[in-house]
Design an enzyme around this catalytic site. Structure first.
Site, PDB file in Angstrom:
ATOM      1  N   LYS A 132       0.876  -1.166   0.000  1.00 42.44           N
ATOM      2  CA  LYS A 132       0.000   0.000   0.000  1.00 42.44           C
ATOM      3  C   LYS A 132       0.918   1.221   0.000  1.00 42.44           C
ATOM      4  O   LYS A 132       1.717   1.394   0.933  1.00 42.44           O
ATOM      5  CB  LYS A 132      -0.889   0.006   1.242  1.00 42.44           C
ATOM      6  CG  LYS A 132      -1.733   1.261   1.368  1.00 42.44           C
ATOM      7  CD  LYS A 132      -2.476   1.279   2.683  1.00 42.44           C
ATOM      8  CE  LYS A 132      -3.084   2.657   2.914  1.00 42.44           C
ATOM      9  NZ  LYS A 132      -3.520   2.820   4.302  1.00 42.44           N
ATOM     10  N   GLY A 191       2.628   4.502   0.779  1.00 44.29           N
ATOM     11  CA  GLY A 191       2.593   5.329   1.979  1.00 44.29           C
ATOM     12  C   GLY A 191       2.531   4.559   3.278  1.00 44.29           C
ATOM     13  O   GLY A 191       2.615   5.149   4.354  1.00 44.29           O
ATOM     14  N   CYS A 192       2.403   3.252   3.224  1.00 42.86           N
ATOM     15  CA  CYS A 192       2.319   2.436   4.436  1.00 42.86           C
ATOM     16  C   CYS A 192       3.678   2.414   5.133  1.00 42.86           C
ATOM     17  O   CYS A 192       4.684   2.008   4.543  1.00 42.86           O
ATOM     18  CB  CYS A 192       1.864   1.020   4.095  1.00 42.86           C
ATOM     19  SG  CYS A 192       1.849  -0.103   5.517  1.00 42.86           S
ATOM     20  N   ILE A 193       3.692   2.840   6.384  1.00 39.49           N
ATOM     21  CA  ILE A 193       4.939   2.895   7.152  1.00 39.49           C
ATOM     22  C   ILE A 193       5.552   1.506   7.302  1.00 39.49           C
ATOM     23  O   ILE A 193       6.761   1.318   7.127  1.00 39.49           O
ATOM     24  CB  ILE A 193       4.682   3.511   8.545  1.00 39.49           C
ATOM     25  CG1 ILE A 193       4.285   4.983   8.404  1.00 39.49           C
ATOM     26  CG2 ILE A 193       5.890   3.358   9.457  1.00 39.49           C
ATOM     27  CD1 ILE A 193       3.739   5.589   9.693  1.00 39.49           C
ATOM     28  N   ARG A 211       7.150   0.135   4.184  1.00 37.91           N
ATOM     29  CA  ARG A 211       8.471   0.758   3.998  1.00 37.91           C
ATOM     30  C   ARG A 211       9.513   0.066   4.876  1.00 37.91           C
ATOM     31  O   ARG A 211      10.604  -0.264   4.413  1.00 37.91           O
ATOM     32  CB  ARG A 211       8.409   2.251   4.315  1.00 37.91           C
ATOM     33  CG  ARG A 211       9.755   2.952   4.048  1.00 37.91           C
ATOM     34  CD  ARG A 211       9.729   4.446   4.357  1.00 37.91           C
ATOM     35  NE  ARG A 211       9.622   4.623   5.804  1.00 37.91           N
ATOM     36  CZ  ARG A 211       8.756   5.427   6.408  1.00 37.91           C
ATOM     37  NH1 ARG A 211       7.895   6.133   5.720  1.00 37.91           N
ATOM     38  NH2 ARG A 211       8.749   5.534   7.719  1.00 37.91           N
TER      39      ARG A 211
END
Length: 160
Positions: free
Chosen positions: A9, A11-13, A16
């Site tokens: 997804k 932008g998913c922290i 990342r």
């Protein structure tokens, strides 16, 4: 060097963080947007073959799961795949695929032990006992924080 297709997804922290762990192991990632991918039941089902319990196919941080709107324990495999295709936010992330000759590895979620054994990696398994399910790296750090909408509502009613 392992080449992986990494469905995430944007932008998913945690996605990342997961990417960084894999890249530190020398993995080459082809990143794909999980939300805009065109999924079929057959293709999506391949990512869940290592998870027999249908409830483990789902992203437990999804608002529709948390609200009780979707009850994974009541769904058949076919129904589960259908709702995930309709709403990819329900899919447990990341989805990972690795193609090696005639062998294909696919999985959902960031399961340290499964990734290590299946892909011959050496990911450091956390000492918090969550090695099998990767909970620490799958639990959204934003999931327990009030949203800006909640904060605005609280401020509005506090000023009234």
């Amino acid at each position: 060097m392992v080449k992986l297709t990494f469905y995430e997804k944007p932008g998913c922290i945690n996605n990342r963080r997961q990417r960084h762990l894999l890249e530190a192991q020398g993995c080459i990632l082809e990143r794909r947007n999980l939300l805009s991918e065109i999924w079929s039941r057959q293709l999506l089902a391949h990512f869940f073959t290592h998870r027999r319990d249908i409830t483990q196919w789902f992203n437990k941080n999804s608002p529709r799961i948390k609200s009780g709107e979707i009850k994974p324990h009541l769904l058949s495999a076919d129904d589960a795949l259908g709702v995930m295709i309709d709403d990819p936010l329900l899919i447990r992330r990341p989805l990972i695929a690795c193609y090696r000759g005639n062998k294909i590895f696919r999985c959902s979620g960031f399961d340290y032990a499964h990734l290590n054994s299946s892909l011959n990696l050496n990911l450091d398994i956390p000492s918090d006992g969550n090695a099998l399910v990767g909970e620490g790296i799958e639990t959204c750090p934003r999931s327990n924080k009030p949203t800006s909408a909640t904060n605005n509502m609280v401020a509005y009613y506090a000023s009234a």
